[in-house]
Design a protein around this motif. Sequence first.
Motif, PDB file in Angstrom:
ATOM      1  N   ARG A  18       0.856  -1.187   0.000  1.00 36.31           N
ATOM      2  CA  ARG A  18       0.000   0.000   0.000  1.00 36.31           C
ATOM      3  C   ARG A  18       0.889   1.232   0.000  1.00 36.31           C
ATOM      4  NH1 ARG A  18      -3.741   1.029   4.601  1.00 36.31           N
ATOM      5  NH2 ARG A  18      -4.093   2.809   3.253  1.00 36.31           N
ATOM      6  N   ALA A  19       0.417   2.312  -0.586  1.00 38.43           N
ATOM      7  CA  ALA A  19       1.157   3.571  -0.565  1.00 38.43           C
ATOM      8  C   ALA A  19       1.348   4.040   0.880  1.00 38.43           C
ATOM      9  CB  ALA A  19       0.446   4.628  -1.393  1.00 38.43           C
ATOM     10  N   ALA A  20       0.378   3.725   1.738  1.00 38.67           N
ATOM     11  CA  ALA A  20       0.455   4.132   3.149  1.00 38.67           C
ATOM     12  C   ALA A  20       1.479   3.316   3.936  1.00 38.67           C
ATOM     13  CB  ALA A  20      -0.915   4.020   3.805  1.00 38.67           C
ATOM     14  N   TRP A  21       1.877   2.171   3.407  1.00 37.56           N
ATOM     15  CA  TRP A  21       2.889   1.350   4.082  1.00 37.56           C
ATOM     16  C   TRP A  21       4.255   1.799   3.612  1.00 37.56           C
ATOM     17  CZ3 TRP A  21       0.976  -4.360   3.126  1.00 37.56           C
ATOM     18  CH2 TRP A  21      -0.185  -4.578   3.860  1.00 37.56           C
ATOM     19  N   GLU A  22       5.026   2.327   4.495  1.00 36.97           N
ATOM     20  CA  GLU A  22       6.380   2.726   4.119  1.00 36.97           C
ATOM     21  C   GLU A  22       7.322   1.551   4.334  1.00 36.97           C
ATOM     22  OE1 GLU A  22       7.672   6.362   5.833  1.00 36.97           O
ATOM     23  OE2 GLU A  22       5.761   7.338   5.490  1.00 36.97           O
ATOM     24  N   GLN A  23       8.013   1.166   3.285  1.00 42.55           N
ATOM     25  CA  GLN A  23       9.027   0.116   3.336  1.00 42.55           C
ATOM     26  C   GLN A  23       8.474  -1.198   3.884  1.00 42.55           C
ATOM     27  OE1 GLN A  23      12.409   1.710   5.388  1.00 42.55           O
ATOM     28  NE2 GLN A  23      12.581   3.444   4.030  1.00 42.55           N
ATOM     29  N   LYS A  24       7.302  -1.584   3.393  1.00 44.57           N
ATOM     30  CA  LYS A  24       6.670  -2.828   3.825  1.00 44.57           C
ATOM     31  C   LYS A  24       5.909  -3.414   2.644  1.00 44.57           C
ATOM     32  CE  LYS A  24       2.786  -4.137   6.814  1.00 44.57           C
ATOM     33  NZ  LYS A  24       1.870  -3.635   7.842  1.00 44.57           N
ATOM     34  N   TYR A  25       5.996  -4.722   2.477  1.00 43.62           N
ATOM     35  CA  TYR A  25       5.169  -5.392   1.492  1.00 43.62           C
ATOM     36  C   TYR A  25       4.786  -6.770   2.010  1.00 43.62           C
ATOM     37  CZ  TYR A  25       9.540  -7.639  -0.096  1.00 43.62           C
ATOM     38  OH  TYR A  25      10.715  -8.341  -0.159  1.00 43.62           O
ATOM     39  N   LEU A  26       3.857  -7.402   1.328  1.00 43.48           N
ATOM     40  CA  LEU A  26       3.294  -8.676   1.739  1.00 43.48           C
ATOM     41  C   LEU A  26       3.309  -9.611   0.549  1.00 43.48           C
ATOM     42  CD1 LEU A  26       1.356 -10.500   3.544  1.00 43.48           C
ATOM     43  CD2 LEU A  26      -0.508  -9.136   2.590  1.00 43.48           C
TER      44      LEU A  26
END
Length: 84
Positions: A18-26
């Motif tokens: 998500r754009a709201a997640w900084e430096q995170k992915y799933l």
Amino acid sequence: MKLSEVLDALMEGKPITRAAWEQKYLYYDKDENVFVYHYSEDEERELVCWGLDFEPRDVIADDWDIDYWDTDHIVDSNKKVDEE
């Protein structure tokens, strides 16, 4: 994109974020049958989960995106990986 638009890619093993997640992915690890949250803030770490844990704001968000693996690191099982 909406969450519903990225779920197929997630289940194919592609990372989503998500754009709201900084430096995170799933991503979904098909071999292990688990979901993996990858964080790369101060240090890289991964959280392995048997299920998805979304907050209501994640479910209704429209800033989802499909990320793509760096193709430099994906190789055939017959190819040697060059260490730099």
